[in-house]
Design a protein around this motif. Structure first.
Motif, mmCIF file in Angstrom:
data_model
loop_
_atom_site.group_PDB
_atom_site.id
_atom_site.type_symbol
_atom_site.label_atom_id
_atom_site.label_comp_id
_atom_site.label_asym_id
_atom_site.label_seq_id
_atom_site.Cartn_x
_atom_site.Cartn_y
_atom_site.Cartn_z
ATOM 1 N N LEU A 190 -2.274 7.278 6.627
ATOM 2 C CA LEU A 190 -1.735 7.700 5.339
ATOM 3 C C LEU A 190 -2.005 9.162 5.011
ATOM 4 O O LEU A 190 -1.285 9.764 4.236
ATOM 5 N N MET A 233 0.842 -1.173 0.000
ATOM 6 C CA MET A 233 0.000 0.000 0.000
ATOM 7 C C MET A 233 0.885 1.234 0.000
ATOM 8 O O MET A 233 1.015 1.924 0.981
ATOM 9 N N GLU A 234 1.526 1.488 -1.087
ATOM 10 C CA GLU A 234 2.409 2.647 -1.194
ATOM 11 C C GLU A 234 1.557 3.900 -1.339
ATOM 12 O O GLU A 234 0.507 3.890 -1.940
ATOM 13 N N THR A 235 2.059 4.957 -0.781
ATOM 14 C CA THR A 235 1.296 6.198 -0.832
ATOM 15 C C THR A 235 2.227 7.378 -1.048
ATOM 16 O O THR A 235 3.378 7.341 -0.671
ATOM 17 N N THR A 236 1.702 8.382 -1.681
ATOM 18 C CA THR A 236 2.460 9.620 -1.859
ATOM 19 C C THR A 236 1.820 10.725 -1.030
ATOM 20 O O THR A 236 2.096 11.879 -1.242
ATOM 21 N N ARG A 239 7.164 7.215 3.617
ATOM 22 C CA ARG A 239 6.230 6.230 3.058
ATOM 23 C C ARG A 239 6.424 4.909 3.792
ATOM 24 O O ARG A 239 7.523 4.605 4.239
ATOM 25 N N ILE A 240 5.358 4.139 3.863
ATOM 26 C CA ILE A 240 5.430 2.776 4.367
ATOM 27 C C ILE A 240 4.699 1.905 3.351
ATOM 28 O O ILE A 240 3.522 2.131 3.066
ATOM 29 N N THR A 241 5.400 0.945 2.809
ATOM 30 C CA THR A 241 4.819 0.080 1.787
ATOM 31 C C THR A 241 4.426 -1.287 2.339
ATOM 32 O O THR A 241 3.830 -2.084 1.622
ATOM 33 N N ASP A 242 4.735 -1.549 3.602
ATOM 34 C CA ASP A 242 4.428 -2.831 4.241
ATOM 35 C C ASP A 242 2.999 -2.790 4.782
ATOM 36 O O ASP A 242 2.720 -2.171 5.805
ATOM 37 N N ASP A 243 2.080 -3.479 4.069
ATOM 38 C CA ASP A 243 0.665 -3.489 4.475
ATOM 39 C C ASP A 243 0.465 -4.048 5.876
ATOM 40 O O ASP A 243 -0.350 -3.534 6.644
ATOM 41 N N LEU A 264 1.414 -1.418 8.401
ATOM 42 C CA LEU A 264 0.404 -0.358 8.440
ATOM 43 C C LEU A 264 -0.838 -0.794 9.202
ATOM 44 O O LEU A 264 -1.355 -0.050 10.043
ATOM 45 N N ARG A 302 10.041 7.735 8.428
ATOM 46 C CA ARG A 302 9.661 7.330 7.071
ATOM 47 C C ARG A 302 8.625 8.272 6.462
ATOM 48 O O ARG A 302 7.654 8.655 7.109
#
Length: 120
Positions: free
Chosen positions: A67, A1-4, A45-49, A52, A43
């Protein structure tokens, strides 16, 4: 779940602070060091679902709250509710601690009474 979206780590840090949840509590719940939690705060961004979802569970918010800007008190009433929730959580923890202390004291008393009756 990458987010900007906004700075996720700072959102997590802010939410934890508002809710009165310590770094120690978060680190225990995540089974990581406090340093690891401080690294999360850095961080963008956190890409680890899984991480999160676990953080959202610990902080009692949604992943979406993490997010974006998260739950900010929109009014004095919400701030009061957050403070009440924090105070209630602290009271509950203290109450559990005191219950355990009473159980331990009762056990000591029973043991001493048993020894006293046996000596008579």
């Amino acid at each position: 779940m990458e987010t900007t979206h906004s700075h996720v780590g700072q959102n997590i840090k802010r939410i934890a602070k508002v809710k009165g949840i310590s770094v120690a509590t978060i680190s225990e719940q995540l089974n990581m060091t406090r340093g690891g939690v401080y690294d999360i705060f850095k961080r963008t961004r956190i890409t680890d679902d899984v991480l999160l979802h676990r953080l959202a569970q610990i902080l009692e918010v949604t992943v979406d709250d993490l997010l974006r800007h998260g739950p900010m008190p929109a009014s004095g009433h919400e701030e009061i509710m957050l403070r009440f929730e924090r105070a209630f959580r602290e009271w509950k923890n203290e109450n559990e601690f005191l219950k355990e202390q009473i159980k331990e004291k009762d056990l000591v008393i029973k043991t001493l009474l048993g020894k006293f009756k046996g000596a008579s």
